[in-house]
Design a protein around this motif. Sequence first.
Motif, PDB file in Angstrom:
ATOM      1  N   ILE A   1     -15.519  36.314 -18.696  1.00 15.27           N
ATOM      2  CA  ILE A   1     -14.449  37.210 -18.256  1.00 15.27           C
ATOM      3  C   ILE A   1     -14.341  38.405 -19.208  1.00 15.27           C
ATOM      4  N   ALA A   2     -14.470  38.124 -20.527  1.00 17.86           N
ATOM      5  CA  ALA A   2     -14.397  39.208 -21.504  1.00 17.86           C
ATOM      6  C   ALA A   2     -15.434  40.282 -21.186  1.00 17.86           C
ATOM      7  N   LYS A   3     -16.636  39.836 -20.876  1.00 12.91           N
ATOM      8  CA  LYS A   3     -17.703  40.789 -20.565  1.00 12.91           C
ATOM      9  C   LYS A   3     -17.350  41.600 -19.319  1.00 12.91           C
ATOM     10  N   ALA A   4     -16.811  40.902 -18.311  1.00 11.68           N
ATOM     11  CA  ALA A   4     -16.423  41.606 -17.077  1.00 11.68           C
ATOM     12  C   ALA A   4     -15.343  42.644 -17.360  1.00 11.68           C
ATOM     13  N   VAL A   5     -14.368  42.273 -18.201  1.00 15.58           N
ATOM     14  CA  VAL A   5     -13.276  43.195 -18.534  1.00 15.58           C
ATOM     15  C   VAL A   5     -13.844  44.440 -19.229  1.00 15.58           C
ATOM     16  N   ILE A   6     -14.717  44.197 -20.222  1.00 15.81           N
ATOM     17  CA  ILE A   6     -15.284  45.319 -20.973  1.00 15.81           C
ATOM     18  C   ILE A   6     -16.188  46.166 -20.076  1.00 15.81           C
ATOM     19  N   ASN A   7     -16.985  45.484 -19.237  1.00 18.74           N
ATOM     20  CA  ASN A   7     -17.855  46.235 -18.335  1.00 18.74           C
ATOM     21  C   ASN A   7     -17.068  47.083 -17.341  1.00 18.74           C
ATOM     22  N   MET A   8     -15.923  46.567 -16.905  1.00 23.54           N
ATOM     23  CA  MET A   8     -15.078  47.344 -15.983  1.00 23.54           C
ATOM     24  C   MET A   8     -14.594  48.620 -16.651  1.00 23.54           C
ATOM     25  N   HIS A   9     -14.546  48.605 -17.986  1.00 26.95           N
ATOM     26  CA  HIS A   9     -14.159  49.802 -18.730  1.00 26.95           C
ATOM     27  C   HIS A   9     -15.390  50.649 -19.083  1.00 26.95           C
ATOM     28  N   ASN A  10     -16.524  50.340 -18.436  1.00 24.14           N
ATOM     29  CA  ASN A  10     -17.802  51.001 -18.713  1.00 24.14           C
ATOM     30  C   ASN A  10     -18.257  50.795 -20.155  1.00 24.14           C
ATOM     31  N   GLY A  11     -17.824  49.701 -20.741  1.00 22.74           N
ATOM     32  CA  GLY A  11     -18.214  49.399 -22.107  1.00 22.74           C
ATOM     33  C   GLY A  11     -19.137  48.198 -22.149  1.00 22.74           C
ATOM     34  N   ASP A  12     -19.380  47.719 -23.358  1.00 23.79           N
ATOM     35  CA  ASP A  12     -20.279  46.585 -23.511  1.00 23.79           C
ATOM     36  C   ASP A  12     -19.766  45.680 -24.621  1.00 23.79           C
ATOM     37  N   ILE A  13     -20.050  44.396 -24.498  1.00 29.39           N
ATOM     38  CA  ILE A  13     -19.720  43.462 -25.567  1.00 29.39           C
ATOM     39  C   ILE A  13     -20.972  42.672 -25.894  1.00 29.39           C
ATOM     40  N   GLU A  14     -21.256  42.531 -27.180  1.00 26.02           N
ATOM     41  CA  GLU A  14     -22.469  41.806 -27.550  1.00 26.02           C
ATOM     42  C   GLU A  14     -22.267  41.116 -28.896  1.00 26.02           C
ATOM     43  N   ILE A  15     -23.180  40.197 -29.159  1.00 23.76           N
ATOM     44  CA  ILE A  15     -23.182  39.553 -30.472  1.00 23.76           C
ATOM     45  C   ILE A  15     -24.208  40.300 -31.307  1.00 23.76           C
ATOM     46  N   VAL A  16     -23.823  40.772 -32.474  1.00 24.91           N
ATOM     47  CA  VAL A  16     -24.720  41.591 -33.287  1.00 24.91           C
ATOM     48  C   VAL A  16     -25.739  40.695 -33.979  1.00 24.91           C
ATOM     49  N   ASP A  17     -27.027  41.001 -33.702  1.00 24.13           N
ATOM     50  CA  ASP A  17     -28.128  40.201 -34.229  1.00 24.13           C
ATOM     51  C   ASP A  17     -28.217  40.254 -35.744  1.00 24.13           C
ATOM     52  N   SER A  18     -28.022  41.473 -36.258  1.00 25.92           N
ATOM     53  CA  SER A  18     -28.289  41.672 -37.684  1.00 25.92           C
ATOM     54  C   SER A  18     -27.226  41.028 -38.569  1.00 25.92           C
ATOM     55  N   PHE A  19     -26.129  40.617 -37.971  1.00 27.77           N
ATOM     56  CA  PHE A  19     -25.067  40.034 -38.776  1.00 27.77           C
ATOM     57  C   PHE A  19     -25.441  38.610 -39.157  1.00 27.77           C
ATOM     58  N   LYS A  20     -25.593  38.384 -40.451  1.00 25.85           N
ATOM     59  CA  LYS A  20     -26.195  37.111 -40.864  1.00 25.85           C
ATOM     60  C   LYS A  20     -25.187  35.979 -41.033  1.00 25.85           C
ATOM     61  N   LYS A  21     -24.296  36.123 -41.984  1.00 26.11           N
ATOM     62  CA  LYS A  21     -23.421  34.986 -42.292  1.00 26.11           C
ATOM     63  C   LYS A  21     -22.212  34.973 -41.368  1.00 26.11           C
ATOM     64  N   GLY A  22     -22.279  34.190 -40.316  1.00 27.54           N
ATOM     65  CA  GLY A  22     -21.167  34.120 -39.389  1.00 27.54           C
ATOM     66  C   GLY A  22     -21.503  34.811 -38.083  1.00 27.54           C
ATOM     67  N   THR A  23     -20.473  35.350 -37.466  1.00 31.78           N
ATOM     68  CA  THR A  23     -20.644  35.957 -36.161  1.00 31.78           C
ATOM     69  C   THR A  23     -19.997  37.327 -36.144  1.00 31.78           C
ATOM     70  N   GLU A  24     -20.663  38.296 -35.497  1.00 33.86           N
ATOM     71  CA  GLU A  24     -20.004  39.572 -35.248  1.00 33.86           C
ATOM     72  C   GLU A  24     -20.095  39.892 -33.767  1.00 33.86           C
ATOM     73  N   PHE A  25     -18.905  40.025 -33.164  1.00 32.81           N
ATOM     74  CA  PHE A  25     -18.858  40.523 -31.794  1.00 32.81           C
ATOM     75  C   PHE A  25     -18.598  42.013 -31.883  1.00 32.81           C
ATOM     76  N   ARG A  26     -19.374  42.784 -31.100  1.00 34.42           N
ATOM     77  CA  ARG A  26     -19.162  44.226 -31.107  1.00 34.42           C
ATOM     78  C   ARG A  26     -18.835  44.700 -29.693  1.00 34.42           C
ATOM     79  N   ILE A  27     -17.693  45.334 -29.568  1.00 38.54           N
ATOM     80  CA  ILE A  27     -17.279  45.897 -28.286  1.00 38.54           C
ATOM     81  C   ILE A  27     -17.437  47.408 -28.373  1.00 38.54           C
TER      82      ILE A  27
END
Lengths: 535, 122
Positions: free
Chosen positions: A503-529
């Motif tokens: 749903i989060a992805k759909a919400v962001i996409n409806m705003h013509n945006g994108d949500i992804e998990i950043v690959d280069s982020f090593k220790k832990g998780t980074e979500f980038r909107i």
Amino acid sequence: MSGRRASADSQYLGLLACISEMISSGKDLDTIFSQTVHLIQSLLHVKRCSILIMDSKTGYLKVKAAAGVPRRLWPKIKIRPGHGIAGRVLSRRKPVLVKNRRELLEMTEQPSRRYTTHSFISIPLLPLHGKGHAPGVINVANKVTREAFTPHDLDLLQAIAGLLSLLLENTRLFALSQNAKKRLADMIESLDAGIITINGDHVITHCNQRAASLLGCTPVRAKQRPLASFMDKKTATVLNSMMSKSLRTKSHQEIELDLLTRSAGSSTPMRVTIVPLASAPLKPRETMMILTDLSLRREIAELKHIDQLKSSFMSMVSHELRTPLTPITGALHLLKENPPLHLSPTQNQMLNIIRNNTNRLTALVNNLLDVTHIENQTFAIQRVPTDLQEMIDSAVEPFRAIARKKKIHLAVRHVNCIPPMALDDKRIGQVIHNLLDNAVKFTPSKGRIRVETSITENKVIIRVQDSGIGIDKSHKEKIFKKFYQVDNSISRQWGGAGLGLYIAKAVINMHNGDIEIVDSFKKGTEFRITLPLTD
Amino acid sequence: MGKKKILLADDEEDIKTVIKLYLESKGYDVVTSYDGLDTLDKVKAEKPDLILLDIMMPVINGFEVCKQLKADENTSHIPIVMLSAASHADSVERAIEAGALDYIMKPFEPPRIEAILKKILG
């Protein structure tokens, strides 16, 4: 002299007639070349006669046929274009006549004492289309009488060369047309549609592999059999009358039917297109039948129908679940706000449990409803002017207490000032809330969570980073898919049914945006909107 | 200044019981109806200050009731707020088109109703 000339002329004419007859006899190129060199050798009374053809692989002229040259020597003769007399003839496309040894020595740069040639003619073979090097030459050397070659000999050999050029050209064109024919045949064979040609008597004249397998036969076996022998009488009658109509009206005929072939035993939904073939005016007119298997299309239609049923079922279920949730929510509210009796601590605790879980159930039902809307493409957002930074600050606020309790360092940083944006503030706020909710759950004590906003190139970037367990690379794409769970043990945290990020992805996409998990982020998780800046 | 009278139109008895109790505790006078036809009758008899109108009701649905009330000059002035668990995205649009002032999606926390009532009735 004139008598001899006349006799020579008639001999030459005979030779030409002989060669042209050979050419029209349809013999293969090698045979014609071989017979030609021998004919020339005997009629011109020459020691040697050879035809050299350009070998496209090596770029050398090589002996194709020769008389008076031992066969073992043939492979040794290689002439480069531009080199030697024949090589020059090839490049300049002009014949050469060498009358005697002196002339020969003048022409060759490195005269050899071992040259046995005294008189010599070399003529290029020039097909009409030719450009660049000639494709071959014809050489004659040394009259048996040791006389020199005459211009008359040259004329004759040029006439022969003309015939052979024509032959080469024909051969080339024939190969081209064969190639084209083969290509067409290969294409027809590889088509996923069945192609059958049928003559005026409704007998199969050709059929491709696909058509044969649809008829439950092989292409070879299908040939010369009446089309009707492959199917039930009724279908055959329909198709035969369509073929007649197609020929009569010179028009395409089309029908969709279930084709029950005799051998297959089961019927296949098929579209049959009948096309009149006008290209054979002499034969009884043919038709071409194109068979398109519709099984897959039908299956897809059925699957779509099932999918629609599922969607409307989900929509109905979520509606039916929301109705009882309404009085439950209301009644709980009344119990908490207007206690009719003083509740014991245990009773109060029980009430809280009921309320928390009612809220969870409501959220779940709402997620289900969102998914239904996303799938039906009726998911909508309501944009209102929003101060994104303020919205994020207030989304972070409820997590401060629990972060303190877990000793997690929770920081918010706004790199640039973001102008008001037209966003669905509730929806985006919910996305940030969900990301933080997960971050807090996955980050161990003494870890850190960072929320950061910034602007780059007309885009607003929101990062939610945590120093938690992280997400394996293999899940990074799939995690945004519906009902996807990383594994059972942690699925509960990821929005229960695996719908939260979908749903989060759909919400962001409806705003013509994108949500992804950043690959280069090593220790832990980074979500980038990423959201485009709006006016 | 007397109590404001709210007509609550819904076919779900439990929802009506809870909302009625809540609104009465907030100082409103609440009357109820159980289907579309009954709602039209009650509007004429009770002359409410505001109508909370469920969409999915038997006999005549909420949209239709709303349209009829808005078409009648005796009732067109009464503000209408739609209630629904309907999951169709165009429900809100249809409600506004039919003449409703606002739309509340079920389930909801009762204070949302009070907030909307206050906004409309003052």
